[in-house]
Design a protein around this motif. Structure first.
Motif, short mmCIF file in Angstrom:
data_model
loop_
_atom_site.label_atom_id
_atom_site.label_comp_id
_atom_site.label_asym_id
_atom_site.label_seq_id
_atom_site.Cartn_x
_atom_site.Cartn_y
_atom_site.Cartn_z
N PHE A 157 -7.41 21.99 0.53
CA PHE A 157 -7.87 20.92 -0.36
C PHE A 157 -6.96 19.69 -0.27
CE2 PHE A 157 -6.47 19.34 -4.60
CZ PHE A 157 -7.46 18.39 -4.78
N VAL A 158 -5.64 19.90 -0.33
CA VAL A 158 -4.71 18.76 -0.32
C VAL A 158 -4.78 18.05 1.04
CG1 VAL A 158 -2.29 18.02 -0.52
CG2 VAL A 158 -3.19 19.78 -2.07
N GLU A 159 -4.87 18.82 2.13
CA GLU A 159 -4.96 18.20 3.47
C GLU A 159 -6.22 17.35 3.58
OE1 GLU A 159 -2.52 21.25 6.38
OE2 GLU A 159 -4.66 21.57 6.07
N SER A 160 -7.33 17.90 3.12
CA SER A 160 -8.58 17.16 3.27
C SER A 160 -8.61 15.94 2.34
CB SER A 160 -9.73 18.15 3.01
OG SER A 160 -10.75 17.56 2.32
N PHE A 161 -8.11 16.13 1.10
CA PHE A 161 -8.09 15.02 0.13
C PHE A 161 -7.19 13.88 0.65
CE2 PHE A 161 -6.91 12.77 -3.71
CZ PHE A 161 -8.10 12.73 -4.42
N ALA A 162 -6.00 14.27 1.16
CA ALA A 162 -5.08 13.25 1.69
C ALA A 162 -5.69 12.58 2.92
CB ALA A 162 -3.74 13.90 2.03
N GLY A 163 -6.27 13.38 3.80
CA GLY A 163 -6.86 12.84 5.03
C GLY A 163 -7.92 11.79 4.74
N ASP A 164 -8.70 12.02 3.68
CA ASP A 164 -9.75 11.05 3.32
C ASP A 164 -9.16 9.73 2.85
OD1 ASP A 164 -11.66 12.87 3.91
OD2 ASP A 164 -12.07 13.46 1.83
N ARG A 165 -7.87 9.74 2.47
CA ARG A 165 -7.24 8.51 1.96
C ARG A 165 -6.13 8.01 2.88
NH1 ARG A 165 -9.59 11.20 -1.58
NH2 ARG A 165 -10.53 10.23 -3.40
N GLY A 166 -6.19 8.40 4.12
CA GLY A 166 -5.21 7.90 5.10
C GLY A 166 -3.87 8.61 5.04
N GLY A 167 -3.81 9.73 4.31
CA GLY A 167 -2.55 10.47 4.17
C GLY A 167 -2.50 11.69 5.08
N THR A 168 -1.28 12.18 5.29
CA THR A 168 -1.08 13.38 6.11
C THR A 168 -0.12 14.32 5.39
OG1 THR A 168 -1.19 11.95 8.04
CG2 THR A 168 -0.38 14.18 8.42
N VAL A 169 -0.48 15.57 5.29
CA VAL A 169 0.46 16.57 4.76
C VAL A 169 1.44 16.88 5.88
CG1 VAL A 169 0.74 18.94 3.92
CG2 VAL A 169 -1.20 17.55 3.12
N THR A 170 2.70 16.52 5.68
CA THR A 170 3.69 16.74 6.74
C THR A 170 4.50 18.01 6.51
OG1 THR A 170 5.37 15.45 5.58
CG2 THR A 170 3.94 14.25 7.13
N HIS A 171 4.59 18.48 5.28
CA HIS A 171 5.36 19.69 4.97
C HIS A 171 4.64 20.46 3.87
CE1 HIS A 171 8.26 16.96 6.73
NE2 HIS A 171 9.02 18.01 7.03
N ALA A 172 4.64 21.77 4.00
CA ALA A 172 4.02 22.63 2.99
C ALA A 172 4.90 23.87 2.82
CB ALA A 172 2.63 23.03 3.44
N PHE A 173 5.22 24.20 1.61
CA PHE A 173 6.07 25.36 1.32
C PHE A 173 5.44 26.21 0.24
CE2 PHE A 173 8.87 21.99 2.66
CZ PHE A 173 9.76 22.61 3.52
N ALA A 174 5.60 27.50 0.34
CA ALA A 174 5.22 28.40 -0.77
C ALA A 174 6.42 28.50 -1.70
CB ALA A 174 4.86 29.76 -0.21
N ALA A 175 6.15 28.61 -2.99
CA ALA A 175 7.24 28.74 -3.98
C ALA A 175 6.73 29.53 -5.17
CB ALA A 175 7.69 27.34 -4.42
N GLU A 176 7.64 29.83 -6.08
CA GLU A 176 7.26 30.57 -7.29
C GLU A 176 7.48 29.71 -8.51
OE1 GLU A 176 9.43 34.23 -7.33
OE2 GLU A 176 7.90 35.20 -6.08
N PHE A 177 6.64 29.92 -9.52
CA PHE A 177 6.68 29.13 -10.75
C PHE A 177 6.67 30.11 -11.90
CE2 PHE A 177 5.17 24.78 -12.37
CZ PHE A 177 5.48 25.05 -13.69
N ALA A 178 7.83 30.33 -12.52
CA ALA A 178 7.90 31.27 -13.65
C ALA A 178 7.43 30.57 -14.92
CB ALA A 178 9.33 31.76 -13.82
N VAL A 179 6.48 31.18 -15.59
CA VAL A 179 5.93 30.60 -16.83
C VAL A 179 6.26 31.54 -17.98
CG1 VAL A 179 3.82 29.84 -18.00
CG2 VAL A 179 3.99 29.66 -15.51
N PRO A 180 7.05 31.07 -18.95
CA PRO A 180 7.31 31.92 -20.11
C PRO A 180 6.07 32.01 -20.99
CG PRO A 180 8.28 29.75 -20.43
CD PRO A 180 7.65 29.74 -19.07
N ALA A 181 5.97 33.06 -21.79
CA ALA A 181 4.83 33.15 -22.72
C ALA A 181 5.02 32.08 -23.77
CB ALA A 181 4.82 34.53 -23.37
#
Ligand SMILES: C[S@@+](CC[C@H](N)C(=O)[O-])C[C@H]1O[C@@H](n2cnc3c(N)ncnc32)[C@H](O)[C@@H]1O
Length: 206
Positions: A157-181
Motif C-alpha cells: 500500500f505505501v509503495e503504491s501510494f507513494a509511487g502515485d505521488r512521485g515518491g519511492t520507498v527506499t527503506h522498509a523495516f519490521a519493528a514491534e510496537f508494545a501497547v499497554p492496556a
C-alpha cells in the motif's frame, strides 16, 4: 546513539486521557529512537527542518530535536495532547525547542520541510482503515523525505501510494510496537503489535 536516545526518551510521559478515536498510543521509546537514528543517519537532521505530524506526546518530535535540527514543527489536533507534549520537552531537554501547532495534520499549516516523522493513526477503529493515507498524502505535499510507522502488511500500500505521488520507498523495516492496556476494549495487560517503518523519498530537493 539509538540506545542512549531510547533511554533519554524514557522521561516522556504518556497521554493523560487517551482518546481511542484518535488512536492515542505513545510511540514506544525504542521505536522512536530507531526511527530518529535512521533519519539522522540517512538525512543528517542537523540544520534541517523537521515536522512531526500527529505529534501526540511529542515522542518523535522531541527525539528529532535532540539531533540539532534548525526547527522542529509539531502538529497535533488534540490540545490536551499538545499540553502533554509541551510538558515533556523539559523532561528530555532536547536542546532545540519544539514549535507546537494545534491543527489537522492531514492539512498541515506548513511550508516545505526537509523531513516528516510520524506515527499516524493506522485506522484500527471500525471504518477507519488506512487512516494513515491522509498523513502520507500530507507528507507528499510538504516533505523531501518522510519516516513513518504503519501496520504490518502495509508495504504494498505505501509503495503504491507513494509511487502515485512521485515518491519511492527506499527503506522498509519490521519493528514491534508494545501497547499497554489503556482502553476498556483492551483484553490483555500489554499487546505487542507488528509494525513497519518506511523511509519515503518524495522526489523533492531538501
Ligand atoms: C498513534 S498516535 C502517535 C502520537 C505520537 N507520535 C506519540 O508518540 O505520542 C497518533 C496521534 O495522531 C493524532 N491525530 C490523529 N488524527 C489527527 C489529525 N487529523 N491531525 C492531527 N493529529 C491527529 C492523535 O491525537 C495522536 O496523538
Amino acid at each position: 546513539m539509538k540506545r542512549a536516545l531510547a533511554r533519554r526518551l524514557g522521561a516522556v510521559e504518556g497521554f493523560r486521557d487517551p482518546d481511542p478515536g484518535l488512536e492515542q498510543y505513545a510511540t514506544p521509546t525504542e521505536l522512536a529512537a530507531q526511527l530518529i537514528a535512521l533519519a539522522d543517519l540517512h538525512d543528517d537532521l542537523a540544520g534541517r527542518t523537521v515536522a512531526d505530524l500527529g505529534a501526540g506526546t511529542g515522542m518523535l518530535g522531541i527525539a528529532a530535536a535532540t539531533r540539532n535540527p534548525h526547527r522542529v514543527l509539531a502538529v497535533e489536533r488534540d490540545p490536551d495532547a499538545v499540553a502533554v507534549g509541551r510538558a515533556n520537552e523539559p523532561r528530555v531537554e532536547p536542546g532545540v525547542g519544539v514549535e507546537w501547532t494545534v491543527a489537522d495534520a492531514t492539512r498541515p499549516p506548513l511550508a516545505a520541510v526537509d523531513t516528516v516523522v510520524m506515527n499516524p493513526p493506522f485506522g484500527a477503529q471500525d471504518g477507519a482503515e488506512h487512516a494513515d493515507r491522509a498523513f502520507l498524502a500530507a507528507a507528499s505535499e510538504v516533505a523531501a523525505v518522510s519516516y513513518s510507522v504503519h501496520n504490518a502488511g502495509s508495504k504494498a500500500f505505501v509503495e503504491s501510494f507513494a509511487g502515485d505521488r512521485g515518491g519511492t520507498v527506499t527503506h522498509a523495516f519490521a519493528a514491534e510496537f508494545a501497547v499497554p492496556a489503556q482502553f476498556s476494549f483492551h483484553t490483555q495487560d500489554r499487546a505487542v503489535l507488528d509494525v513497519e517503518l518506511f523511509r519515503v523519498d518524495w522526489g523533492r530537493q531538501s
